[in-house]
Design an enzyme around this catalytic site. Structure first.
Site, PDB file in Angstrom:
ATOM      1  N   PHE A 106      48.311  42.533  39.178  1.00 58.57           N
ATOM      2  CA  PHE A 106      48.056  41.978  37.844  1.00 58.57           C
ATOM      3  C   PHE A 106      46.576  41.781  37.570  1.00 58.57           C
ATOM      4  O   PHE A 106      46.132  41.743  36.414  1.00 58.57           O
ATOM      5  CB  PHE A 106      48.803  40.641  37.695  1.00 58.57           C
ATOM      6  CG  PHE A 106      48.153  39.463  38.356  1.00 58.57           C
ATOM      7  CD1 PHE A 106      47.402  38.564  37.628  1.00 58.57           C
ATOM      8  CD2 PHE A 106      48.312  39.235  39.727  1.00 58.57           C
ATOM      9  CE1 PHE A 106      46.800  37.460  38.232  1.00 58.57           C
ATOM     10  CE2 PHE A 106      47.728  38.147  40.336  1.00 58.57           C
ATOM     11  CZ  PHE A 106      46.967  37.249  39.589  1.00 58.57           C
ATOM     12  N   LYS A 107      45.780  41.690  38.618  1.00 57.91           N
ATOM     13  CA  LYS A 107      44.363  41.403  38.450  1.00 57.91           C
ATOM     14  C   LYS A 107      43.582  42.592  37.892  1.00 57.91           C
ATOM     15  O   LYS A 107      42.415  42.453  37.528  1.00 57.91           O
ATOM     16  CB  LYS A 107      43.777  40.924  39.778  1.00 57.91           C
ATOM     17  CG  LYS A 107      44.439  39.622  40.202  1.00 57.91           C
ATOM     18  CD  LYS A 107      43.904  39.058  41.494  1.00 57.91           C
ATOM     19  CE  LYS A 107      44.644  37.764  41.840  1.00 57.91           C
ATOM     20  NZ  LYS A 107      44.133  37.113  43.043  1.00 57.91           N
ATOM     21  N   ASP A 108      44.240  43.746  37.784  1.00 61.55           N
ATOM     22  CA  ASP A 108      43.591  44.890  37.152  1.00 61.55           C
ATOM     23  C   ASP A 108      43.217  44.588  35.705  1.00 61.55           C
ATOM     24  O   ASP A 108      42.191  45.056  35.217  1.00 61.55           O
ATOM     25  CB  ASP A 108      44.507  46.121  37.191  1.00 61.55           C
ATOM     26  CG  ASP A 108      44.550  46.769  38.564  1.00 61.55           C
ATOM     27  OD1 ASP A 108      43.501  46.819  39.229  1.00 61.55           O
ATOM     28  OD2 ASP A 108      45.633  47.222  38.969  1.00 61.55           O
ATOM     29  N   THR A 139      42.703  40.396  44.456  1.00 63.07           N
ATOM     30  CA  THR A 139      41.493  40.388  43.631  1.00 63.07           C
ATOM     31  C   THR A 139      40.486  41.429  44.117  1.00 63.07           C
ATOM     32  O   THR A 139      39.873  42.133  43.313  1.00 63.07           O
ATOM     33  CB  THR A 139      40.842  38.992  43.644  1.00 63.07           C
ATOM     34  OG1 THR A 139      41.719  38.068  43.017  1.00 63.07           O
ATOM     35  CG2 THR A 139      39.525  39.005  42.880  1.00 63.07           C
TER      36      THR A 139
END
Length: 433
Positions: A106-108, A139
């Protein structure tokens, strides 16, 4: 829009300064001077907009005074160029898949948005930008791939030795170019403490142009609101209006973004935070006493955080009103054994292979449903692709996962990492030399 420090609301700086300074000198975190309210017409008709249109509308509400519309649209289109689909496993339970980006996490969303924001504000003759980031797992890979090859930047990633998965480590240690990895003999909290100390070092501030890519950076928080609105739009397109989001939580940046979206007008019924045994926030919501502790290593390693940085943002968002906060947030914590049971249940009931973080979100969503039954859709967040956690998933089940092509290529590359003791003097020396 101006941004203030959570430790000093009289401080006001613009967005560009907040992005590059990352961490105020008073050790607070930057927050917008007000939370923009989205047009009710937009919310009512949100199912008629694309993901990119939704993201642009949200970004514009924060940044319209800082970035012209056409430039902001370009940043959005480059950052949000992959989907975040909601997949229903049953009539009232769905998973929001946030792992369809380049690092399968999700950190993309935050890393790609931030790198392009920094690139937009950077001038041709500016000094090199030194990006520091501590990672507990995902991350590092997201930041590495978000900044790889970006001119005028050098990224230094600190990660705890032996506490990230093989795929995670490969994503952040095999890039070369402007990406450097430090393998720290300690925990994620140790890595994060070293980064924070660097930002409060006046000598480093004078000699290097430092900024952070952790979720402490405000440019990471804003884009994470995008997919909450997009998930609600997808649910609404299926006739669903009542939604409970369950978020696997470690440093509490992800659920913090969800709560920011709620304050902007997203009609969320409730938020559920699922943690592993690093349960500082669940204990706080029960007792009212915030007692951080040293992190414990678990199967859900990206959530191994004993003192979550973003919790101060959440408290600030609710003016430290614990009663109001508890009315919208419930938290549960789970052991590794419970996490494994949840992964097994997802596979056996739905033929769905989940990473341990996703499994914690799933079981928390089910526990909340038992404790608070009602007519609503429960959407739990899948924050990472299961391929990143071979040691946490049953071997027979893991063998059924198709490894993405990029992950296969990373296996063939040389590991490029420097070992570092938990010693600030050594870290500072590394940065300066």
């Amino acid at each position: 829009m101006k941004f203030y420090s959570t430790n000093n609301k009289n401080l006001r700086i613009n967005f560009e300064e907040a992005v590059f300074n990352s961490l105020p000198q008073d050790k607070g975190l930057y927050m917008p001077e007000y939370v923009p309210k989205l047009d009710p017409f937009f919310i009512k008709n949100i199912q008629n907009y694309s993901f990119q249109e939704i993201a642009f509308t949200i970004a514009k509400s924060f940044l319209q005074d800082d970035i012209p519309e056409q430039d902001l649209k370009k940043i959005i289109n480059e950052s949000v160029n992959f989907d975040a689909p909601v997949k229903f496993l049953s009539a009232d339970t769905a998973v929001l898949e946030l792992f369809h980006g380049p690092s399968y996490a999700f950190k993309d969303f935050g890393a790609r948005f931030m790198s392009r924001i920094m690139g937009y504000f950077s001038k041709e003759n500016d000094a090199r930008l030194d990006v520091l980031v501590a990672t507990s797992g995902d991350t590092g890979g997201a930041v590495a791939l978000g900044f790889l090859g970006v001119a005028g930047t050098r990224v230094t990633i600190l990660y705890p030795k032996g506490k990230v998965s093989k795929v995670q480590e490969e994503q952040l240690t095999t890039n070369g170019q402007n990406i450097r990895a430090l393998e720290v003999e300690g925990t994620f909290d140790d890595c994060q403490a070293l980064v924070k100390q660097a930002f409060n070092d006046s000598e480093l501030q004078q000699k290097l142009r430092l900024t952070s890519a952790n979720s402490i950076n405000i440019a990471r928080l804003i884009p994470q609101t995008f997919y909450y609105f997009w998930a609600y739009a997808q649910a609404k397109s299926q006739g669903i209006h009542e939604v409970v989001f369950t978020v696997p939580s470690g440093n509490f940046g992800n659920i913090g973004a969800g709560l920011l979206a709620y304050k902007m007008g997203l009609p969320v019924k409730h938020f559920v935070a699922g943690t592993n045994v690093n349960d500082t926030v669940p204990r706080f919501l029960t007792s009212g006493n915030y007692e951080p502790k040293s992190s414990t290593q678990t199967l859900s390693n990206a959530m191994d955080v004993g003192d979550p940085s973003n919790w101060v943002r959440i408290l600030d968002l609710f003016d430290k009103n614990l009663d109001e906060l508890k009315s919208i947030v419930t938290a549960y914590s789970y052991s590794d054994e419970q996490t494994k049971q949840a992964m097994d249940e997802l596979y056996e009931k739905f033929n769905y292979i989940a990473c341990p973080h996703t499994a914690i979100a799933y079981v928390a969503s089910q526990d909340y449903k038992k404790d608070f039954p009602g007519e609503y859709a429960s959407i739990f967040l899948s924050t990472a692709h299961a391929c990143k956690f071979p040691d946490a998933i049953d071997e027979a089940v893991f063998s059924k996962i198709e490894l993405p092509a990029d992950a296969k290529n990373d296996q063939k590359k040389e590991k490029l990492a420097t070992n570092l003791e938990v010693d600030y003097a050594s870290f500072k020396s590394y940065l300066l030399t």
